[in-house]
Design a protein around this motif. Structure first.
Motif, mmCIF file in Angstrom:
data_model
loop_
_atom_site.group_PDB
_atom_site.id
_atom_site.type_symbol
_atom_site.label_atom_id
_atom_site.label_comp_id
_atom_site.label_asym_id
_atom_site.label_seq_id
_atom_site.Cartn_x
_atom_site.Cartn_y
_atom_site.Cartn_z
ATOM 1 N N ASP A 335 0.803 -1.295 0.068
ATOM 2 C CA ASP A 335 0.015 0.115 -0.162
ATOM 3 C C ASP A 335 0.906 1.114 -0.013
ATOM 4 O OD1 ASP A 335 -2.276 -1.433 -0.124
ATOM 5 O OD2 ASP A 335 -2.243 -1.577 2.184
ATOM 6 N N GLY A 336 0.331 2.389 -0.563
ATOM 7 C CA GLY A 336 0.991 3.577 -0.328
ATOM 8 C C GLY A 336 2.401 3.635 -0.859
ATOM 9 N N TYR A 337 3.398 4.162 -0.313
ATOM 10 C CA TYR A 337 4.854 4.269 -0.997
ATOM 11 C C TYR A 337 5.441 2.893 -0.914
ATOM 12 C CZ TYR A 337 5.333 4.909 4.208
ATOM 13 O OH TYR A 337 5.333 5.000 5.682
ATOM 14 N N TYR A 338 4.866 1.898 -0.260
ATOM 15 C CA TYR A 338 5.332 0.529 -0.369
ATOM 16 C C TYR A 338 5.177 -0.032 -1.907
ATOM 17 C CZ TYR A 338 5.806 0.588 4.917
ATOM 18 O OH TYR A 338 5.968 1.002 5.867
ATOM 19 N N SER A 339 4.323 0.400 -2.511
ATOM 20 C CA SER A 339 3.807 0.155 -4.163
ATOM 21 C C SER A 339 5.176 0.258 -4.777
ATOM 22 C CB SER A 339 2.856 0.712 -4.690
ATOM 23 O OG SER A 339 3.218 2.200 -4.724
ATOM 24 N N ASP A 340 6.093 0.975 -4.533
ATOM 25 C CA ASP A 340 7.268 1.201 -5.482
ATOM 26 C C ASP A 340 8.556 -0.020 -4.776
ATOM 27 O OD1 ASP A 340 7.092 3.165 -6.918
ATOM 28 O OD2 ASP A 340 7.881 4.852 -5.804
ATOM 29 N N PHE A 341 7.923 -0.679 -3.951
ATOM 30 C CA PHE A 341 9.175 -1.653 -3.423
ATOM 31 C C PHE A 341 8.421 -3.043 -3.484
ATOM 32 C CE2 PHE A 341 9.660 2.517 -1.655
ATOM 33 C CZ PHE A 341 11.106 2.732 -1.891
ATOM 34 N N GLY A 342 9.206 -4.050 -2.865
ATOM 35 C CA GLY A 342 8.677 -5.380 -2.715
ATOM 36 C C GLY A 342 9.261 -6.503 -3.529
ATOM 37 N N GLU A 343 10.283 -6.104 -4.328
ATOM 38 C CA GLU A 343 11.198 -7.108 -5.003
ATOM 39 C C GLU A 343 12.415 -6.882 -4.669
ATOM 40 O OE1 GLU A 343 9.709 -8.790 -7.332
ATOM 41 O OE2 GLU A 343 7.577 -7.636 -7.656
ATOM 42 N N MET A 344 13.142 -8.349 -4.612
ATOM 43 C CA MET A 344 14.325 -8.402 -4.202
ATOM 44 C C MET A 344 15.373 -7.411 -4.499
ATOM 45 S SD MET A 344 14.508 -10.534 -1.458
ATOM 46 C CE MET A 344 16.172 -10.239 -1.475
ATOM 47 N N HIS A 345 15.174 -6.995 -5.875
ATOM 48 C CA HIS A 345 16.277 -6.150 -6.417
ATOM 49 C C HIS A 345 16.328 -4.887 -5.826
ATOM 50 C CE1 HIS A 345 13.541 -3.741 -8.930
ATOM 51 N NE2 HIS A 345 12.852 -4.807 -9.182
ATOM 52 N N HIS A 346 14.858 -4.450 -5.325
ATOM 53 C CA HIS A 346 14.814 -3.146 -4.615
ATOM 54 C C HIS A 346 15.871 -3.262 -3.014
ATOM 55 C CE1 HIS A 346 10.836 -2.926 -6.484
ATOM 56 N NE2 HIS A 346 11.645 -1.878 -7.157
ATOM 57 N N LEU A 347 15.486 -4.364 -2.351
ATOM 58 C CA LEU A 347 16.362 -4.444 -1.326
ATOM 59 C C LEU A 347 17.813 -4.582 -1.709
ATOM 60 C CD1 LEU A 347 16.354 -4.587 1.838
ATOM 61 C CD2 LEU A 347 15.859 -7.089 1.658
ATOM 62 N N HIS A 348 18.114 -5.283 -2.431
ATOM 63 C CA HIS A 348 19.687 -5.414 -3.101
ATOM 64 C C HIS A 348 20.400 -4.056 -3.341
ATOM 65 C CE1 HIS A 348 22.753 -6.471 -5.981
ATOM 66 N NE2 HIS A 348 23.343 -6.915 -4.881
ATOM 67 N N LYS A 349 19.437 -3.319 -4.051
ATOM 68 C CA LYS A 349 19.912 -2.033 -4.593
ATOM 69 C C LYS A 349 19.884 -1.163 -3.275
ATOM 70 C CE LYS A 349 19.369 1.487 -7.907
ATOM 71 N NZ LYS A 349 18.510 2.172 -9.095
ATOM 72 N N ALA A 350 19.121 -1.136 -2.104
ATOM 73 C CA ALA A 350 19.009 -0.583 -0.997
ATOM 74 C C ALA A 350 20.550 -0.913 -0.375
ATOM 75 C CB ALA A 350 17.879 -0.607 0.008
ATOM 76 N N PHE A 351 20.887 -1.912 -0.155
ATOM 77 C CA PHE A 351 22.003 -2.240 0.320
ATOM 78 C C PHE A 351 23.384 -1.678 -0.402
ATOM 79 C CE2 PHE A 351 20.011 -6.040 2.875
ATOM 80 C CZ PHE A 351 20.646 -5.523 3.901
ATOM 81 N N GLU A 352 23.114 -1.947 -1.586
ATOM 82 C CA GLU A 352 24.502 -1.655 -2.441
ATOM 83 C C GLU A 352 24.397 -0.130 -3.005
ATOM 84 O OE1 GLU A 352 26.511 -4.078 -5.941
ATOM 85 O OE2 GLU A 352 24.501 -3.378 -6.332
ATOM 86 N N LYS A 353 23.581 0.526 -3.295
ATOM 87 C CA LYS A 353 23.451 1.980 -3.912
ATOM 88 C C LYS A 353 23.067 2.974 -2.949
ATOM 89 C CE LYS A 353 24.937 -0.106 -7.751
ATOM 90 N NZ LYS A 353 26.194 0.243 -8.483
ATOM 91 N N THR A 354 22.401 2.454 -1.898
ATOM 92 C CA THR A 354 21.529 3.363 -0.761
ATOM 93 C C THR A 354 20.417 3.971 -1.152
ATOM 94 O OG1 THR A 354 23.846 4.169 -0.253
ATOM 95 C CG2 THR A 354 22.069 5.446 0.664
ATOM 96 N N PHE A 355 20.153 4.577 -2.333
ATOM 97 C CA PHE A 355 18.934 5.081 -3.012
ATOM 98 C C PHE A 355 18.427 4.058 -3.803
ATOM 99 C CE2 PHE A 355 20.675 9.669 -2.180
ATOM 100 C CZ PHE A 355 20.127 9.676 -1.014
ATOM 101 N N VAL A 356 17.300 3.743 -3.655
ATOM 102 C CA VAL A 356 16.680 2.571 -4.624
ATOM 103 C C VAL A 356 16.188 3.469 -6.098
ATOM 104 C CG1 VAL A 356 14.616 1.004 -5.175
ATOM 105 C CG2 VAL A 356 16.069 1.088 -2.836
ATOM 106 N N TYR A 357 15.521 4.817 -5.671
ATOM 107 C CA TYR A 357 15.202 5.587 -6.731
ATOM 108 C C TYR A 357 16.252 6.620 -6.787
ATOM 109 C CZ TYR A 357 11.218 2.673 -7.196
ATOM 110 O OH TYR A 357 10.264 1.433 -7.438
ATOM 111 N N ASP A 358 17.383 6.389 -7.707
ATOM 112 C CA ASP A 358 18.272 7.401 -7.938
ATOM 113 C C ASP A 358 18.678 7.829 -9.296
ATOM 114 O OD1 ASP A 358 18.939 4.930 -9.415
ATOM 115 O OD2 ASP A 358 20.927 4.267 -7.967
ATOM 116 N N GLY A 359 17.284 8.377 -9.677
ATOM 117 C CA GLY A 359 17.208 8.925 -11.013
ATOM 118 C C GLY A 359 16.582 7.997 -12.002
ATOM 119 N N ILE A 360 15.613 7.143 -11.742
ATOM 120 C CA ILE A 360 14.688 6.299 -12.259
ATOM 121 C C ILE A 360 13.340 6.674 -12.148
ATOM 122 C CG2 ILE A 360 16.751 4.442 -12.304
ATOM 123 C CD1 ILE A 360 14.892 2.860 -10.203
#
Length: 606
Positions: A335-360
């Protein structure tokens, strides 16, 4: 900065200074009897030194002979936000922290708490009684939610209207100084949450003194504070004085700056950059590190970048997206802002790159969003699986312990505490507190109370569930529901506490955990499995394998040195389903991980 404002007591007299540029006459009325006229300078500051004034005396400011109001720079409001201000001696004779050298942000393990609900007594004294507990947990930094005077006795603190006054019901100025002193004696750094983006709605008399607010911009809380319009020099000075007061007079180690994206300033030098400059100068004078951490939802490293990169030079910032990515995987909420998340690649990117939405492109925002943080070290960012916002801004204020399994709770804790970021816990999560943290207020204006009730129901409508009633923010019971239970005796609670202690111990003791440069940390994504490699330049290695899947998974180790198992969250000692058979030394071979588990390996023993 401009002239100091407020009441400054010294040797049986008190200097009063207030900025009110459009007023024709300003008087101080002491103890409702004695009137002292103030003289105006060419910048709109009214000032006088009054003899025969003592700490504890009450005073109000009379404007143009028409109205009396509390001092906007009051340091004590014992009669509440509508009552008289109080003169206090700002000198504290009980400091014993001369040997305290502070902590840098990269050393911090932060524990966020709310003074009123952390203990049954709801005071600074109550926190002092729990400091040994926090030390045993492994915490070295506490961050308290705002304590500037707010209406009544129940509030998160973001409705404060006297930035310089410490909430009287918590213990006031001396109570806070006593707490800070005790923290420093025990080696604990102290951060305070401050609000420079808006003021609360009740008891907010600033506009009667001058143009503290501007119509140029709007915020979710109404008019923006005037940081760049006419007369803004004086408003900037007001808040700069406030920040420096906390860090200098109260000996604080840093400030958490609420919602810095809502500080509207398009002048040549942003208020935050001026604040950072002033704090740097104070840091040099005090010869200990001072920390400024911004809360921002813009995914913009400008706030923490140096001046030569166009930045505002804050020490660090909160990262909500790490929480969102972790929460969406752990709970499956979308729900809400969580709709932008929920896939493992999002969490992997949060670990690796900090910002998930970094110009995308962000589907939830329906626009391209954010920029890259890859040039910033990990230790400039604070991460968490829970905090006051992410719990309290749910309709029922339910914690992660009420949403996921015990195994997933342990996995979420490991994701935060083993990450290369600065970890922050929210009070009670370390023992799987089950009581909620709900939104509460104690306003005295009936119309405002009703507006808050209606707003609470509509603002977070996407979290609502059928058959549930939104808790009444004004009810004392809502507040009581949110006070920690301190249930440390139940087996699951006791074991969760020990699990957190183990994770924090690994973080503190393993050499690789002290390196936060991006070149020394790698992340591999394999289906639902994230493998984190952390190392230092002396060859110390830590590998954390985090299985976020609901099924058992396997991982093939290759070309690794001899590895020792430091932790397996599925072990029976942690009330897990039991470890999968494996040899103690794991240089090569196949590892088997239980669902929702974390396995920590190292080439050294601890």
């Amino acid at each position: 900065m401009e002239k100091l404002v407020g009441a400054y007591y010294q040797a049986n007299s008190c200097n009063f200074s207030v900025w009110a540029p459009h007023r024709n006459q300003v008087n101080i009325i002491i103890n409702k009897a004695r009137k002292i006229a103030l003289a105006k300078d060419n910048k709109g500051y009214w000032e006088a030194n009054a003899p025969d004034v003592s700490p504890g005396d009450l005073y109000a400011i009379e404007l143009d002979g028409e109205i009396t109001r509390p001092d906007p720079a009051s340091i004590s409001q014992p009669k509440g936000v509508h009552g008289q201000s109080q003169v206090l001696d700002r000198q504290y004779s009980h400091w014993t922290d001369d040997e305290w050298n502070g902590l840098s942000m990269n050393e911090m393990i932060i524990y966020e708490l709310h003074v009123g609900t952390f203990t049954d007594v709801g005071t600074f004294e109550g926190i002092i009684d729990k400091l040994d507990y926090l030390l045993s947990l492994g915490i070295n930094t506490i961050e308290i939610m705002p304590v500037s005077q707010f209406p009544g006795t129940r509030n998160w603190g973001y409705d404060g209207v006297f930035p310089f006054a410490v909430q009287d019901s918590y213990g006031g100025m001396d109570g806070l100084k006593k707490l800070v002193n005790h923290c420093h004696q025990k080696g604990i750094a102290f951060l305070l949450d401050v609000v420079y983006n808006h003021m609360g709605p009740e008891g907010n008399y600033l506009s009667e003194y001058g143009p503290y607010f501007t119509d140029k911009y709007s915020t979710p809380w109404g008019k923006a504070i005037n940081f760049d319009d006419a007369y803004s020099d004086h408003i900037r000075s007001f808040f700069l004085q406030n920040a420096l007061m906390w860090l200098d007079n109260f000996h604080l180690d840093g400030l958490r700056l609420d919602a810095v994206h809502a500080i509207k300033d398009f002048g040549a030098k942003h208020f935050l950059q001026e604040l950072a400059d002033e704090v740097e100068a104070l840091e040099r004078r005090l010869q200990r590190p001072l920390t400024l951490i911004g809360e921002s939802d813009l995914n913009d490293p400008r706030y923490i970048n140096p001046s030569d990169k166009g930045g505002y030079k804050l020490t660090g910032q909160w990262i909500d997206e790490f929480h969102h990515a972790l929460h969406a995987i752990a709970t499956t909420e979308r729900d809400g802002y969580y709709s932008d998340f929920g896939e493992m690649h999002h969490l992997h990117k949060a670990f690796e790159k900090t910002f998930v939405y970094d110009g995308i492109y962000s589907p939830h925002r329906k626009k391209t969003f954010g920029s890259s943080a890859e040039e910033n070290p990990f230790h400039q960012f604070v991460v968490f699986s829970q905090n006051h916002d992410q719990i309290g801004n749910r309709m029922m204020g339910d914690r992660l312990s009420q949403l996921v399994s015990y195994e997933t709770l342990k996995l979420s804790a490991a994701a935060v505490l083993l990450s290369p970021y600065v970890p922050m816990l929210y009070m009670g999560e370390e023992y799987a507190e089950e009581k909620p943290f709900q939104y509460f207020v104690s306003h005295t204006d009936p119309e405002l109370v009703e507006a808050v009730r209606k707003g609470r129901k509509s603002e977070f409508a996407y979290f609502q569930k059928e058959g549930l009633e939104t808790p009444d923010p004004q009810s004392e019971q809502t507040f009581k529901n949110s006070t920690l239970s301190w249930n440390l005796e139940g087996e699951k609670h006791k074991m969760m506490l020990q699990f957190y202690q183990k994770l924090i111990g690994i973080r503190k003791q393993h050499p690789a955990m002290h390196v936060t440069e991006r070149d020394f940390c790698d992340f591999i994504l394999q289906d639902k499995l994230i493998i984190m490699h952390r190392r230092d330049d002396e060859g110390h290695l830590l590998i954390a394998l985090m299985n976020f899947g609901s099924q058992e998974t396997k991982y093939q180790l290759k070309n690794q040195p001899e590895l020792y198992k430091l932790l397996d969250s599925s072990a029976s000692k942690w009330l897990g389903p039991g470890e999968k058979p494996s040899s103690k030394k794991e240089g090569e071979g196949q590892l088997i991980l239980n669902p929702n588990s974390v396995l920590v390996l190292s080439n050294i023993t601890l």
